[in-house]
Structure formats: structure tokens, C-alpha cells
Design a protein around this motif. Structure first.
Motif, PDB file in Angstrom:
ATOM      1  N   GLU A   1       0.843  -1.194   0.078  1.00 37.69           N
ATOM      2  CA  GLU A   1       0.136  -0.366  -0.525  1.00 37.69           C
ATOM      3  C   GLU A   1       0.735   1.516  -0.211  1.00 37.69           C
ATOM      4  O   GLU A   1       0.464   1.976  -0.564  1.00 37.69           O
ATOM      5  CB  GLU A   1      -0.937  -0.076   0.981  1.00 37.69           C
ATOM      6  CG  GLU A   1      -1.785  -1.088   1.347  1.00 37.69           C
ATOM      7  CD  GLU A   1      -2.630  -1.047   2.222  1.00 37.69           C
ATOM      8  OE1 GLU A   1      -3.795   0.019   2.633  1.00 37.69           O
ATOM      9  OE2 GLU A   1      -3.556  -1.686   3.393  1.00 37.69           O
ATOM     10  N   ALA A   2       2.166   1.114   1.115  1.00 39.67           N
ATOM     11  CA  ALA A   2       2.941   2.335   0.604  1.00 39.67           C
ATOM     12  C   ALA A   2       3.713   2.510  -0.804  1.00 39.67           C
ATOM     13  O   ALA A   2       3.456   3.583  -0.858  1.00 39.67           O
ATOM     14  CB  ALA A   2       3.898   2.745   2.274  1.00 39.67           C
ATOM     15  N   ALA A   3       3.861   1.181  -1.446  1.00 45.62           N
ATOM     16  CA  ALA A   3       4.454   1.371  -2.707  1.00 45.62           C
ATOM     17  C   ALA A   3       3.631   2.599  -4.000  1.00 45.62           C
ATOM     18  O   ALA A   3       3.687   3.075  -4.294  1.00 45.62           O
ATOM     19  CB  ALA A   3       5.126   0.379  -3.108  1.00 45.62           C
ATOM     20  N   GLU A   4       2.148   1.989  -3.792  1.00 39.72           N
ATOM     21  CA  GLU A   4       1.148   2.402  -3.938  1.00 39.72           C
ATOM     22  C   GLU A   4       1.005   3.317  -3.570  1.00 39.72           C
ATOM     23  O   GLU A   4       0.793   4.755  -4.889  1.00 39.72           O
ATOM     24  CB  GLU A   4      -0.119   1.602  -4.261  1.00 39.72           C
ATOM     25  CG  GLU A   4      -0.168   0.224  -5.230  1.00 39.72           C
ATOM     26  CD  GLU A   4       0.224   0.218  -6.263  1.00 39.72           C
ATOM     27  OE1 GLU A   4      -0.119   0.947  -7.271  1.00 39.72           O
ATOM     28  OE2 GLU A   4       0.968  -0.807  -6.719  1.00 39.72           O
ATOM     29  N   ALA A   5       0.468   4.289  -2.630  1.00 38.66           N
ATOM     30  CA  ALA A   5       1.660   5.490  -2.148  1.00 38.66           C
ATOM     31  C   ALA A   5       2.023   6.405  -2.743  1.00 38.66           C
ATOM     32  O   ALA A   5       1.793   7.526  -3.340  1.00 38.66           O
ATOM     33  CB  ALA A   5       0.220   6.013  -0.294  1.00 38.66           C
ATOM     34  N   ALA A   6       2.979   6.123  -2.997  1.00 39.60           N
ATOM     35  CA  ALA A   6       4.290   6.871  -3.362  1.00 39.60           C
ATOM     36  C   ALA A   6       4.231   6.354  -5.308  1.00 39.60           C
ATOM     37  O   ALA A   6       4.765   7.603  -5.704  1.00 39.60           O
ATOM     38  CB  ALA A   6       5.817   6.389  -2.951  1.00 39.60           C
ATOM     39  N   ALA A   7       3.373   5.780  -5.139  1.00 46.67           N
ATOM     40  CA  ALA A   7       3.165   6.055  -7.040  1.00 46.67           C
ATOM     41  C   ALA A   7       2.368   6.527  -7.942  1.00 46.67           C
ATOM     42  O   ALA A   7       2.911   7.735  -8.469  1.00 46.67           O
ATOM     43  CB  ALA A   7       2.895   4.217  -7.448  1.00 46.67           C
ATOM     44  N   VAL A   8       1.346   7.156  -6.943  1.00 46.06           N
ATOM     45  CA  VAL A   8       0.645   8.581  -7.088  1.00 46.06           C
ATOM     46  C   VAL A   8       1.031   9.693  -7.089  1.00 46.06           C
ATOM     47  O   VAL A   8       1.323  10.253  -7.899  1.00 46.06           O
ATOM     48  CB  VAL A   8      -0.633   8.255  -6.736  1.00 46.06           C
ATOM     49  CG1 VAL A   8      -1.938   6.747  -6.942  1.00 46.06           C
ATOM     50  CG2 VAL A   8      -0.591   8.445  -5.155  1.00 46.06           C
ATOM     51  N   GLN A   9       3.052   9.350  -6.337  1.00 50.63           N
ATOM     52  CA  GLN A   9       3.407  11.107  -6.515  1.00 50.63           C
ATOM     53  C   GLN A   9       4.683  10.734  -7.453  1.00 50.63           C
ATOM     54  O   GLN A   9       5.701  11.217  -7.024  1.00 50.63           O
ATOM     55  CB  GLN A   9       3.299  10.761  -4.973  1.00 50.63           C
ATOM     56  CG  GLN A   9       2.742  11.079  -4.234  1.00 50.63           C
ATOM     57  CD  GLN A   9       2.595  11.935  -2.871  1.00 50.63           C
ATOM     58  OE1 GLN A   9       3.870  12.959  -2.950  1.00 50.63           O
ATOM     59  NE2 GLN A   9       2.224  11.400  -1.876  1.00 50.63           N
ATOM     60  N   GLY A  10       4.008   9.623  -8.047  1.00 51.28           N
ATOM     61  CA  GLY A  10       5.382   9.299  -8.949  1.00 51.28           C
ATOM     62  C   GLY A  10       6.893   8.844  -8.602  1.00 51.28           C
ATOM     63  O   GLY A  10       7.473   8.841  -8.950  1.00 51.28           O
ATOM     64  N   GLN A  11       6.511   7.945  -7.712  1.00 47.47           N
ATOM     65  CA  GLN A  11       8.136   7.605  -6.834  1.00 47.47           C
ATOM     66  C   GLN A  11       7.639   6.183  -6.412  1.00 47.47           C
ATOM     67  O   GLN A  11       8.482   5.615  -5.898  1.00 47.47           O
ATOM     68  CB  GLN A  11       8.459   8.231  -5.221  1.00 47.47           C
ATOM     69  CG  GLN A  11       8.581   9.968  -6.159  1.00 47.47           C
ATOM     70  CD  GLN A  11       9.821  10.195  -5.471  1.00 47.47           C
ATOM     71  OE1 GLN A  11      10.436   9.559  -5.007  1.00 47.47           O
ATOM     72  NE2 GLN A  11       9.837  11.643  -4.594  1.00 47.47           N
ATOM     73  N   PHE A  12       6.680   5.112  -7.071  1.00 48.86           N
ATOM     74  CA  PHE A  12       7.059   3.919  -7.158  1.00 48.86           C
ATOM     75  C   PHE A  12       8.234   3.162  -7.077  1.00 48.86           C
ATOM     76  O   PHE A  12       8.572   2.011  -5.994  1.00 48.86           O
ATOM     77  CB  PHE A  12       6.323   3.205  -7.906  1.00 48.86           C
ATOM     78  CG  PHE A  12       5.980   2.040  -8.163  1.00 48.86           C
ATOM     79  CD1 PHE A  12       4.905   1.148  -7.051  1.00 48.86           C
ATOM     80  CD2 PHE A  12       6.675   1.353  -8.590  1.00 48.86           C
ATOM     81  CE1 PHE A  12       5.532  -0.298  -6.492  1.00 48.86           C
ATOM     82  CE2 PHE A  12       7.603  -0.275  -8.441  1.00 48.86           C
ATOM     83  CZ  PHE A  12       6.411  -0.816  -7.377  1.00 48.86           C
ATOM     84  N   TRP A  13       9.072   3.082  -8.039  1.00 49.53           N
ATOM     85  CA  TRP A  13      10.446   2.774  -8.417  1.00 49.53           C
ATOM     86  C   TRP A  13      11.980   2.991  -6.877  1.00 49.53           C
ATOM     87  O   TRP A  13      12.149   2.453  -6.360  1.00 49.53           O
ATOM     88  CB  TRP A  13      11.266   2.504  -9.336  1.00 49.53           C
ATOM     89  CG  TRP A  13       9.775   1.511 -10.523  1.00 49.53           C
ATOM     90  CD1 TRP A  13       9.153   2.758 -11.041  1.00 49.53           C
ATOM     91  CD2 TRP A  13      10.490   0.287 -10.820  1.00 49.53           C
ATOM     92  NE1 TRP A  13       9.133   1.239 -12.332  1.00 49.53           N
ATOM     93  CE2 TRP A  13       8.903   0.341 -11.503  1.00 49.53           C
ATOM     94  CE3 TRP A  13      10.785  -0.785  -9.805  1.00 49.53           C
ATOM     95  CZ2 TRP A  13       8.823  -1.160 -11.789  1.00 49.53           C
ATOM     96  CZ3 TRP A  13       9.975  -1.608 -10.533  1.00 49.53           C
ATOM     97  CH2 TRP A  13       9.576  -1.691 -11.193  1.00 49.53           C
ATOM     98  N   GLN A  14      11.252   4.568  -6.340  1.00 50.47           N
ATOM     99  CA  GLN A  14      12.105   4.998  -5.301  1.00 50.47           C
ATOM    100  C   GLN A  14      11.209   4.502  -4.240  1.00 50.47           C
ATOM    101  O   GLN A  14      12.112   3.612  -3.261  1.00 50.47           O
ATOM    102  CB  GLN A  14      11.562   6.403  -5.155  1.00 50.47           C
ATOM    103  CG  GLN A  14      13.048   7.334  -6.468  1.00 50.47           C
ATOM    104  CD  GLN A  14      11.688   7.404  -7.377  1.00 50.47           C
ATOM    105  OE1 GLN A  14      10.348   6.441  -7.719  1.00 50.47           O
ATOM    106  NE2 GLN A  14      12.138   8.201  -8.269  1.00 50.47           N
ATOM    107  N   MET A  15      10.121   4.302  -4.049  1.00 51.58           N
ATOM    108  CA  MET A  15       9.539   3.284  -2.583  1.00 51.58           C
ATOM    109  C   MET A  15       9.737   2.025  -2.992  1.00 51.58           C
ATOM    110  O   MET A  15      10.435   1.588  -1.755  1.00 51.58           O
ATOM    111  CB  MET A  15       8.158   4.101  -2.752  1.00 51.58           C
ATOM    112  CG  MET A  15       7.250   3.040  -1.146  1.00 51.58           C
ATOM    113  SD  MET A  15       8.545   3.765   0.810  1.00 51.58           S
ATOM    114  CE  MET A  15       7.188   5.236   0.967  1.00 51.58           C
TER     115      MET A  15
END
Length: 185
Positions: free
Chosen positions: A85-99
Motif C-alpha cells: 500500500e505504501a508503494a502504491e501511495a508513492a506511485a501516485v506521487q511518481g515515486q513507485f520505484w524509489q519506494m
């Protein structure tokens, strides 16, 4: 006769909604189902990443595409779902791969406080991140990945598909690079 359980195919094809490194029309498309709290998933991801780096010199750009799909195994990894869920929350902010990287690097520390710390380190919009997590708005996305995995014969993470066919060879850099090279021809 071969046992059908030994020959699984990817049922849900790669989609633009997936988390993608590369292009979908690459010669070789790798789809990994993984769990952020799973040690073997972290090792498989690191191996794929190393293979990609090693192949950069011999492959054209965009000949290998990597897709990650969630497959948290909450019965044995209680923090895997929340990390997804945290990875998905980062994805909507353009940072999936970083998370994604952060979660695999720190997979022994995936409690809520750590997830907030990682989001903060990445410079995410914290009120939005916290609200997204508290409302569990990405659970359906994660469940869709899990269901697609089940439909493709995945029972545990990690699972890797190469051009739609389940990869069942050894997990060494040499074996993976050899398989990618064969799939590219």
C-alpha cells in the motif's frame, strides 16, 4: 506426460497500469510477483536488477522490460500488504520505484512508522501519503495483482514470468541472463 502445474502462463498480460521499467513492446518482458517482506522476493528483485545492468552493454535500449506486481503473503509476512500500500501511495506521487527500492532495502523494518519515515525521506506529500494509507485506497489494486497471480498459477512469491511463460530455471545471474538472452532471440 508433463504435469500441467509445471507449465504456467501469465493470464493477465502486461498492461500500461502496471509498474513498468522499459517499454511494453520490448523483446523480453519480465513480470515479477513479489512480497516486500519476503527475503526471496528481495533476492529475486536484486538478481533481475543485476541482470538488467549486465545486459545493458549487449542489448539495445528497451529490449528488456521489467514489471512488478504485488503478491503479499500476509499469513507469513504481516507487513507485506501495508508495504505494498505504501508503494502504491508513492506511485501516485511518481515515486513507485524509489519506494520499491527503499522497501526491499529495509524489508526487516516495514511497520507503519518506518513506512512514514521512508515516505518522508523520499520527499512525498506527507498529508496525502498518510491519508491514502489510512483510507486503504490501494487495497483493490493489490488484490487485483494477487488474483492475477493466482490465475497464473502463482502460489507464493517470488514468481517470475518471461514473455508470458513461468520462469522455473535456477536463480543465479548466469542462468537468468542466459534465459533472457534466449528469450530475446
Amino acid at each position: 506426460m508433463d504435469d500441467d502445474r509445471e507449465h504456467h502462463f501469465l493470464v493477465v498480460p502486461p498492461l500500461i497500469q502496471d509498474h513498468i521499467q522499459g517499454v511494453l513492446n520490448a523483446s523480453v518482458v519480465l513480470v515479477m510477483y513479489g512480497d516486500y517482506e519476503c527475503f526471496q522476493s528481495a533476492n529475486a528483485y536484486r538478481l533481475i536488477k543485476a541482470a538488467q545492468q549486465e545486459l545493458r552493454s549487449s542489448f539495445e535500449e528497451n529490449e528488456v522490460c521489467f514489471i512488478f506486481r504485488h503478491f503479499p503473503q500476509i499469513q507469513i509476512h504481516p507487513n507485506g500488504q501495508r508495504a505494498a500500500e505504501a508503494a502504491e501511495a508513492a506511485a501516485v506521487q511518481g515515486q513507485f520505484w524509489q519506494m520499491h527500492e527503499m522497501l526491499y532495502i529495509h524489508q526487516q523494518a516495514l511497520g507503519n512508522g518506518f513506512l512514514v519515515e521512508y515516505a518522508n525521506r523520499l520527499g512525498l506529500d506527507m498529508p496525502r501519503f498518510l491519508q491514502d494509507l489510512s483510507r486503504s485506497i490501494y487495497v483493490d489494486r493489490i488484490l487485483a495483482d494477487i488474483q492475477g497471480g493466482y490465475r497464473s498459477g502463482v502460489e507464493a512469491a517470488p514468481a517470475l514470468f518471461m514473455n508470458g511463460v513461468r520462469y522455473r530455471n535456477g536463480w543465479t545471474i548466469e542462468q537468468l541472463i542466459a534465459a533472457i538472452t534466449v528469450a530475446n532471440n
